[in-house]
Scaffold this active site. Structure first.
Site, PDB file in Angstrom:
ATOM      1  N   GLU A 130       4.411  -5.034   7.159  1.00  0.00           N
ATOM      2  CA  GLU A 130       3.657  -3.954   7.810  1.00  0.00           C
ATOM      3  C   GLU A 130       4.079  -3.727   9.257  1.00  0.00           C
ATOM      4  OE1 GLU A 130       2.294  -6.458   6.049  1.00  0.00           O
ATOM      5  OE2 GLU A 130       0.689  -5.710   4.752  1.00  0.00           O
ATOM      6  N   GLY A 162       0.527  -5.035   0.940  1.00  0.00           N
ATOM      7  CA  GLY A 162      -0.658  -5.102   0.097  1.00  0.00           C
ATOM      8  C   GLY A 162      -0.386  -5.746  -1.257  1.00  0.00           C
ATOM      9  N   GLU A 204      -0.711  -9.301  -0.622  1.00  0.00           N
ATOM     10  CA  GLU A 204      -2.137  -9.569  -0.378  1.00  0.00           C
ATOM     11  C   GLU A 204      -2.937  -9.584  -1.677  1.00  0.00           C
ATOM     12  OE1 GLU A 204      -2.262  -6.424   2.605  1.00  0.00           O
ATOM     13  OE2 GLU A 204      -2.905  -7.907   4.084  1.00  0.00           O
ATOM     14  N   ALA A 263       0.862  -1.179   0.000  1.00  0.00           N
ATOM     15  CA  ALA A 263       0.000   0.000   0.000  1.00  0.00           C
ATOM     16  C   ALA A 263       0.902   1.232   0.000  1.00  0.00           C
ATOM     17  CB  ALA A 263      -0.884  -0.009   1.241  1.00  0.00           C
TER      18      ALA A 263
END
Ligand code: HXC
Length: 257
Positions: free
Chosen positions: A131, A108, A111, A65
């Site tokens: 993260e 992300g 993911e 992200a």
């Protein structure tokens, strides 16, 4: 309808989405996720498309992200805007999606890859959930999908320390279906996608739905679900064609119905 953060193309019955923020290693910002959702909507609505490929660059599938975009966020905004929920559009995709992953698939990015149905990894791919090093934790399904894919011990170590996996480790642990040389990644992904797109679309979609159900239900319910879908496929012309073709010793020509 233009896109600024992704590139979209079709090749026969395969839709290809390329994450494209090269200066930020394809960091996933809201704009990109919105565009990804629009592209998925368009491919899902297009009956001529039978399979999707999601990829990035040689250096990064996606490095996570967008940290610069998240940096200033506070809880009220993440809650009221339901931050990250829009990412789930990919996991709701009903057509098969192949992730062709080269370079970094972090946070992300990892993911997103795990929301796809098959991950093909280039030999330079690196998977991780770093993260924790930013004071947060996986937020787009990482703690759940990684654990289901590689088990608690390995997922815990990754989520708690940020350790990344090499492509070879990801293969050995069962996170990816195969590792291929970087130079052949897209060719291989297209080969797999062409194969799937050449089969019966309802059968492929139901097979996907049934495999995914294995993660959501008991064995008895899952098998009951599978049985009903299997039986339903006998209502399709593609079942007749597939079996007729076998008996007549010819190639099947599926009509996707
Ligand atoms: C914003 C990013 C970014 C990210 C890289 N960049 N990752 N920008 N968000 N996640 C930017 C850098 O700031 C830099 O821009 C440019 O991309 C190149 O990155 P470098 O760090 O200079 O490259 P390199 O030294 O090769 O290191 C590559 C890297 C490193 C190891 C991948 O960039 C890195 O650790 N990135 C962050 C990985 C991460 O923590 N991901 C998880 C994010 S949290 P400038 O402008 O400086 O040149 C997350 C939460 C998901 O994903 C939960 C759901 C939303």
């Amino acid at each position: 309808m233009g896109y600024d953060n992704i590139q979209v193309a079709t090749n026969g019955r395969v839709g290809i989405i390329t994450l494209h923020r090269p200066k930020a290693l394809n960091a996933l910002n809201e704009a990109l996720i919105g565009e990804l959702g629009r592209a998925l909507d368009a491919f899902e609505a297009d009956r001529s498309i039978g399979c999707l490929v999601l990829t990035g660059s040689d250096r990064a599938f996606a490095a996570g992200a967008d940290i610069k975009e998240m940096q200033a966020l506070g809880f009220p905004a993440t809650y009221t805007d339901d931050f990250v929920t829009s990412w789930e559009r990919l996991s709701r995709c009903r057509k098969p999606v192949i992730a062709a992953v080269a370079g970094y698939a972090l946070g992300g990015g990892c993911e997103l890859a795990m929301m796809c149905d098959i991950i093909l990894a280039a030999d330079n791919a690196r998977f991780g959930q770093p993260e924790i090093q930013l004071g947060v934790m996986p937020g787009a399904g990482g703690s759940q999908r990684l654990t289901r894919a590689i088990g608690k011990a390995k997922a815990m170590e990754m989520c708690l320390t940020g350790r990344t996996l090499t492509a070879e480790e990801a293969d050995r642990f069962g996170l990816v279906s195969r590792v291929v040389p970087l130079s052949g990644l897209m060719d291989e992904a297209m080969k797999v996608a062409d194969t799937i797109a050449g089969l019966s679309l309802p059968a492929a979609m139901m097979a996907k739905e049934s495999v995914n159900r294995a993660f959501e239900t008991t064995l008895a319910e899952g098998i009951r679900f599978e049985r009903r879908l299997f039986q339903a496929l006998f209502a399709t012309a593609d079942q007749k064609e597939g079996m007729d073709a076998f008996v007549e010793k010819r190639a099947a020509s599926f009509r996707n119905g």
